[in-house]
Design a protein around this motif. Structure first.
Motif, PDB file in Angstrom:
ATOM      1  N   THR A  30       0.836  -1.213   0.000  1.00  0.00           N
ATOM      2  CA  THR A  30       0.000   0.000   0.000  1.00  0.00           C
ATOM      3  C   THR A  30       0.862   1.251   0.000  1.00  0.00           C
ATOM      4  OG1 THR A  30      -1.768  -1.158   1.185  1.00  0.00           O
ATOM      5  CG2 THR A  30      -1.795   1.257   1.236  1.00  0.00           C
TER       6      THR A  30
ATOM      7  N   ASN B 172       1.042   3.981  -2.994  1.00  0.00           N
ATOM      8  CA  ASN B 172       0.770   5.384  -2.701  1.00  0.00           C
ATOM      9  C   ASN B 172       1.936   6.270  -3.141  1.00  0.00           C
ATOM     10  OD1 ASN B 172      -0.847   7.513  -1.386  1.00  0.00           O
ATOM     11  ND2 ASN B 172       0.827   7.571   0.071  1.00  0.00           N
TER      12      ASN B 172
ATOM     13  N   TYR C 193       1.825   6.643  -6.912  1.00  0.00           N
ATOM     14  CA  TYR C 193       0.818   7.612  -7.338  1.00  0.00           C
ATOM     15  C   TYR C 193       1.309   9.042  -7.143  1.00  0.00           C
ATOM     16  CZ  TYR C 193      -3.078   4.441  -8.270  1.00  0.00           C
ATOM     17  OH  TYR C 193      -3.904   3.499  -8.823  1.00  0.00           O
ATOM     18  N   LYS C 194       1.949   9.304  -5.999  1.00  0.00           N
ATOM     19  CA  LYS C 194       2.468  10.645  -5.737  1.00  0.00           C
ATOM     20  C   LYS C 194       3.545  11.009  -6.752  1.00  0.00           C
ATOM     21  CE  LYS C 194       1.515  10.882  -0.770  1.00  0.00           C
ATOM     22  NZ  LYS C 194       2.097  11.012   0.584  1.00  0.00           N
TER      23      LYS C 194
END
Length: 241
Positions: free
Chosen positions: A33, A37, A40-41
């Protein structure tokens, strides 16, 4: 270890092994996870950098177009009115100073800054046209602090002057209105020029034959589509305001 001990007959219980597998699965899920994340950033950051680069490129396209027109006007006035040519160069210097304050790392500027830039540009054009050209402003004070893509209003006024006002010999008006309506900004550039035929409007908004039209309208329309998911609305007809 618990599974190995069980397989060799040293223990008859597997609870500890199952708990370890459960804890491992939870830890792996948390780790994945965090990695997703982070990805994505990172993707958002790269997308923003790409948008900033494209924005700077599109804005850079407009500037030489305007500079060429202004310098042509100065050269013309040098032969007929040296004092007015000097005034024009002074306004042009002010425009350049404000224009070069644009930070290529910023996607947007305030409406107030855009209006200041527009005032410098209008001073240049009024030095050219004198009393033939009148500019009116109707700007909502609540809109001044709002953000807008840079150089999104000046090219509209420039287009109105060059293609709407220049062909006329009599007095003309350009009216710039900026209003904040709920969460939207409504920018209107109105002129009493010669008008635009309906088929020309469709060409302007259709992004076809860009080289003949010049880059101003097509450039703004493209940026509005990309950053606001909207387009320019042009209402006019030949011989009518």
């Amino acid at each position: 270890i618990n599974l190995l001990l069980y397989s060799f007959g040293f223990t008859s219980k597997l609870q500890l092994g199952f708990l370890n597998i459960l804890f491992y699965a939870i830890a792996l899920a948390i780790y994945l996870t965090i990695r997703v994340n982070h990805s994505y950033k990172r993707n958002d950051l790269l997308t923003h950098e790409l948008d900033v680069t494209e924005q700077a490129y599109l804005v850079a396209q407009i500037k030489p177009h305007f500079f060429f027109n202004t310098l042509t006007s100065v050269m013309s006035l040098c032969y007929s009115d040296g004092k007015k040519a000097a005034q024009l160069l002074s306004h042009f210097s002010s425009f350049l100073r404000q224009s070069f304050e644009f930070n290529s790392q910023e996607m947007y500027v305030s409406v107030e800054k855009e209006i200041k830039l527009l005032h410098s540009y209008i001073a240049i054009e009024q030095a050219r046209f004198g009393e033939k050209l009148q500019i009116e402003f109707n700007v909502d004070p609540d809109a001044l602090a709002e953000s807008i893509i840079p150089l999104s209003i000046q090219p509209l006024v420039e287009n109105a002057i060059n293609h709407g006002i220049c062909p006329k010999e009599d007095f003309s008006i350009i009216r710039v209105s900026i209003n904040k309506i709920h969460s939207h900004l409504v920018v209107t550039v109105y002129d009493t020029g010669v008008g635009i035929p309906s088929n020309k409007i469709s060409e302007l908004l259709g992004m076809s034959n860009q080289k003949e039209r010049g880059i101003g309208i097509a450039n703004i329309n493209r940026r509005l589509t990309k950053y606001y998911d909207t387009q320019l609305i042009i209402e006019s007809k030949l011989g009518s305001w």
